[in-house]
Each structure stands twice: as C-alpha cells, then as structure tokens.
Design an enzyme around this catalytic site. Sequence first.
Site, PDB file in Angstrom:
ATOM      1  CE1 TYR A 221      -4.353   1.833  -0.108  1.00 24.83           C
ATOM      2  CE2 TYR A 221      -2.693   3.564   0.856  1.00 24.83           C
ATOM      3  CZ  TYR A 221      -3.824   2.979   0.246  1.00 24.83           C
ATOM      4  OH  TYR A 221      -4.988   3.920  -0.119  1.00 24.83           O
TER       5      TYR A 221
ATOM      6  CE  LYS B  77      -5.292   7.317  -1.405  1.00 22.24           C
ATOM      7  NZ  LYS B  77      -6.459   7.857  -1.809  1.00 22.24           N
TER       8      LYS B  77
HETATM    9  P1  NAI Z   1     -15.618   3.868  -2.818  1.00 17.09           P
HETATM   10  O1  NAI Z   1     -15.379   2.919  -3.990  1.00 17.09           O
HETATM   11  O2  NAI Z   1     -16.771   3.598  -1.967  1.00 17.09           O
HETATM   12  O3  NAI Z   1     -16.358   5.230  -3.622  1.00 17.09           O
HETATM   13  C1  NAI Z   1     -15.739   5.771  -4.788  1.00 17.09           C
HETATM   14  C2  NAI Z   1     -16.806   6.711  -5.319  1.00 17.09           C
HETATM   15  O4  NAI Z   1     -16.173   7.314  -6.456  1.00 17.09           O
HETATM   16  C3  NAI Z   1     -17.959   6.454  -5.616  1.00 17.09           C
HETATM   17  O5  NAI Z   1     -19.096   7.532  -5.239  1.00 17.09           O
HETATM   18  C4  NAI Z   1     -18.177   6.358  -7.111  1.00 17.09           C
HETATM   19  O6  NAI Z   1     -19.344   6.481  -8.026  1.00 17.09           O
HETATM   20  C5  NAI Z   1     -17.228   7.558  -7.336  1.00 17.09           C
HETATM   21  N1  NAI Z   1     -16.362   7.438  -8.574  1.00 17.09           N
HETATM   22  C6  NAI Z   1     -15.591   6.363  -9.324  1.00 17.09           C
HETATM   23  N2  NAI Z   1     -15.143   6.710 -10.567  1.00 17.09           N
HETATM   24  C7  NAI Z   1     -15.700   7.681 -10.827  1.00 17.09           C
HETATM   25  C8  NAI Z   1     -15.786   8.755 -11.895  1.00 17.09           C
HETATM   26  N3  NAI Z   1     -14.868   8.479 -12.958  1.00 17.09           N
HETATM   27  N4  NAI Z   1     -16.527   9.926 -11.946  1.00 17.09           N
HETATM   28  C9  NAI Z   1     -17.130  10.167 -10.774  1.00 17.09           C
HETATM   29  N5  NAI Z   1     -17.214   9.288  -9.631  1.00 17.09           N
HETATM   30  C10 NAI Z   1     -16.454   8.431  -9.807  1.00 17.09           C
HETATM   31  O7  NAI Z   1     -14.384   4.290  -2.162  1.00 17.09           O
HETATM   32  P2  NAI Z   1     -14.035   4.860  -0.821  1.00 17.09           P
HETATM   33  O8  NAI Z   1     -13.255   3.723  -0.127  1.00 17.09           O
HETATM   34  O9  NAI Z   1     -14.784   5.679  -0.059  1.00 17.09           O
HETATM   35  O10 NAI Z   1     -12.590   5.713  -1.304  1.00 17.09           O
HETATM   36  C11 NAI Z   1     -12.916   7.093  -1.094  1.00 17.09           C
HETATM   37  C12 NAI Z   1     -11.638   7.785  -0.945  1.00 17.09           C
HETATM   38  O11 NAI Z   1     -11.146   7.326   0.263  1.00 17.09           O
HETATM   39  C13 NAI Z   1     -10.333   7.215  -2.049  1.00 17.09           C
HETATM   40  O12 NAI Z   1      -9.305   8.270  -2.123  1.00 17.09           O
HETATM   41  C14 NAI Z   1      -9.607   6.238  -1.024  1.00 17.09           C
HETATM   42  O13 NAI Z   1      -8.346   6.003  -1.204  1.00 17.09           O
HETATM   43  C15 NAI Z   1      -9.730   6.822   0.387  1.00 17.09           C
HETATM   44  N6  NAI Z   1      -9.623   5.985   1.626  1.00 17.09           N
HETATM   45  C16 NAI Z   1     -10.227   4.872   1.688  1.00 17.09           C
HETATM   46  C17 NAI Z   1     -10.008   3.767   2.678  1.00 17.09           C
HETATM   47  C18 NAI Z   1     -10.739   2.510   2.903  1.00 17.09           C
HETATM   48  O14 NAI Z   1     -10.359   1.910   3.577  1.00 17.09           O
HETATM   49  N7  NAI Z   1     -11.880   2.332   2.158  1.00 17.09           N
HETATM   50  C19 NAI Z   1      -9.078   4.247   3.718  1.00 17.09           C
HETATM   51  C20 NAI Z   1      -8.419   5.694   3.641  1.00 17.09           C
HETATM   52  C21 NAI Z   1      -8.814   6.362   2.651  1.00 17.09           C
END
Ligand code: NAI
Length: 396
Positions: A234, A243
């Site tokens: 990661y 990141k």
């Molecule tokens: P998720 O997969 O639940 O949400 C992704 C979102 O992005 C959704 O709303 C989707 O519709 C949207 N999306 C994807 N491609 C798109 C596009 N081309 N145009 C418009 N919208 C688009 O992901 P999650 O886990 O909530 O991740 C969000 C952020 O948080 C990311 O930057 C991730 O790296 C970060 N993060 C996640 C962690 C985890 O454990 N899940 C931990 C810490 C940070």
Amino acid sequence: MIIEPKTRGFICLTAHPTGCEQNVLNQIEYVKQRPIKNGPKKVLVIGASTGFGLASRITAAYGSNAASIGAFFEKPPSEGRPASPGWYNSAAFETQAHKDGLYAKSINGDAFSNEIKKQTIDLIKADLGDIDLLVYSLASPVRTHPETGERFKSVLKPIGQTFTDNTVDFHTGEVKEISIAPGTEDDIKNTVAVMGGEDWQMWIDALKSAGVLSEDFKTVAYSYIGPSLTEAVYRKGTIGRAKDHLEATAFKITDALKDINGQAYVSVNKALVTQASSAIPVIPLYISLLYKVMKEEGVHEGCIEQIERLFNARLYAENLELDDAGRIRIDDWEMRDDIQAKVLELWKQATTETLPNIGDLKGYETDFYNLFGFKVDGVDYDKDVNEMVDIPGLQE
Ligand code: NAI
C-alpha cells in the site's frame, strides 16, 4: 423482483434498493444526533454515492443543514437488472433530504471529464452561487485524461521487489499466501495519474476560474497510510505514490486559494470495507484482524463515524491539529500502538483454521454485503422490490 447477492470475487453484481436505503437512513440518524457548530452550508462531494464520500454528503447535510451537490459514476437500473449500490444510496439520500427540506442534486458521469466539471459549475451557478466545501472522495481504477485522451489504469503493486504475504478470501475463509510482482515505472505513472492529485487540482482550478468558491472555502481529499504489515503493497507501493502526490497537491491548492483565504486538506482515514478497499490484496486479512481488535477495545468506527468525527473534531473544530506532514489524522485509533501490536500478534497466528476465532471475518463479510444493501438488519429480502428507482435530483 426478488434481488439476491451475486458475487464475483471482491465485487457483487447486484444491489438491493431497500437495503441501501436502510443503510443511508441509519447514517442520517447517526449524524442528526451530532450537529456541527459552524459547519459547511454549500457542499460539493465528488464520489458522493458510496463509502467515505456518501458519509461526507450525509454528514454535511444532516450535521450542518448543508445544500449538497453529489457527483458520482453509477449504473442506473434497467427492467430486471438492479442499479449499482451508489445509485440506490443516492436515490435514498435525495428522497429523504428533499422530504426534510434540504437542497440535494446529483450529477452522474465521469468526474475526470471536462463535461462533468462544466455541468457541475453551471449547476452551482444556477442554484447555489458558490460552495464553501468540496470533498474529493473519488476512487476509480481508470481515468481518461480530459486534455490528451490518454487512458490510465491504476494498479496495486509493490515497488522494487516482489511482495509475498498472506491474504484471505473472505467468501471461503481461506488464508493463503499471495505474491505480487513489482510494478514498473509505467505502472507508477498510471496509478498516480488516476489516484493522485491532478484531477482534484483541475476541479479546484475550474471552480475557482468560474468564481464559484466562497471566501474561506475548504477542500478535503482522503488518504491512507496503514501499518508496516501492508506498507509494501500500500503506502510504499504504486497506490502509495498516488497518495504522496495527492498529499503534495493539497499544498499547491492551498497556495492557489490564498486570495480567498481557502485551504486544502488531506485527511488520513481508517481502513474500512468499501468497494475500493476490498480490491486491495492483503487488506481484507488486515481489516478482519483490525476490526476484531478495535471492536474489543470499543473504538471501531465505520465510514459515518469516521466522517462525523472528521467534521466535528477536526475540520470544523476550533483547533485543527495536523501531523508533521500537514495532514489531518482520523486514523489515530487504528494506528494506536496497543491496537497495532495486537493486530501484528494475531497476524502471525492467522490461518484458515484460526481466523474465524482470532479475526472478525463475519464483520468483514457483513460489511461487504452491506455495501450492496444485503444482510442489512430490518430488511425483508423475501419481499418483492422495485428495481426501477429514480434519483429525484439527478441532472440530465
Ligand atoms: P468507494 O469505492 O466507496 O467510492 C468511490 C466513489 O467514487 C463512488 O461515489 C463512485 O461513484 C465514485 N467514482 C468512481 N469513479 C468515478 C468517476 N470516474 N467519476 C465520478 N465518480 C466516480 O471508495 P472509498 O473507499 O470511499 O474511497 C474514497 C477515498 O477514500 C479514496 O481516495 C480512498 O483511497 C480513500 N480511503 C479509503 C479507505 C478505505 O479503507 N476504504 C481508507 C482511507 C482512505
């Protein structure tokens, strides 16, 4: 129709509208009890339909009565084929928000494109005038560059050497070793292009040139660090480079927002089961052990608890503490020394036989199914449900 989960590896091809709705209502209820003092009023969330972005939209709307525009990329339903979960989540959120007198509209399309940026800006101009918060919570495996048309694909690989360690297939509970070959320079470049900060900066540039950012505007994007256990794949892997780039972009954005006293932050969040994280090798095993330890210690949080704490105790608190690298930390409980020491100890003992006892595989699995609206408490899955759900504020 009766909708059942259809899983393929780490994705589920179906989603349940009633289950998704219940998840959203539960999150709304949680936030309503925890109002934010001097919180945001006009908010744009990119990636607003699932995970941390959905929780951010709900927190702004129900913790601070904020008007919200949500941008996301979701599959609508067709007769006999359910929509993607983010579609149903957004439908449930907007239906409830409108009932409660809150402004809420959505844009469904590729947020990396110039067209979606323009459509969003036009909507802000027409309805809100400006915004005071942009949450950038996009997680995607691919990006088409809006200027060059080049298509980038992000990969989850170590850098420099092959990574070998255990992971779990949470459907079968089997703990097994995996090896991932190191990424190439091209892999790094591609992953940075998709998950780094360029698109966040492009959004800010476009919004600022259009004059739709308010005085004291804030923006936040989400990052992850995690423990040494997952570091090679990661934080020190291809995604970690992205990141690093995202975090460096926050400083550039802050500089560009000086004249409006704006500020860009990166918040380092906790590891949670989302569609994005279930695709990362090793993370499911780490999360199932982490959940066990954090639940035992009474400090487990889901997306909504994390984001409510981010808004109330960090972003809109009187004193905002940042770490040495200038980042907000709400992964503080995950990274506590005692928590990490216990996870490391359990990691050494984790096998197919021991994991059901020493890890929270059930919790992982439930969270995974919940993402798609399945196995949600209080939902009758034998009841016929209409898959053809509209998002009331969706812009055409
Ligand atoms: P998720 O997969 O639940 O949400 C992704 C979102 O992005 C959704 O709303 C989707 O519709 C949207 N999306 C994807 N491609 C798109 C596009 N081309 N145009 C418009 N919208 C688009 O992901 P999650 O886990 O909530 O991740 C969000 C952020 O948080 C990311 O930057 C991730 O790296 C970060 N993060 C996640 C962690 C985890 O454990 N899940 C931990 C810490 C940070």
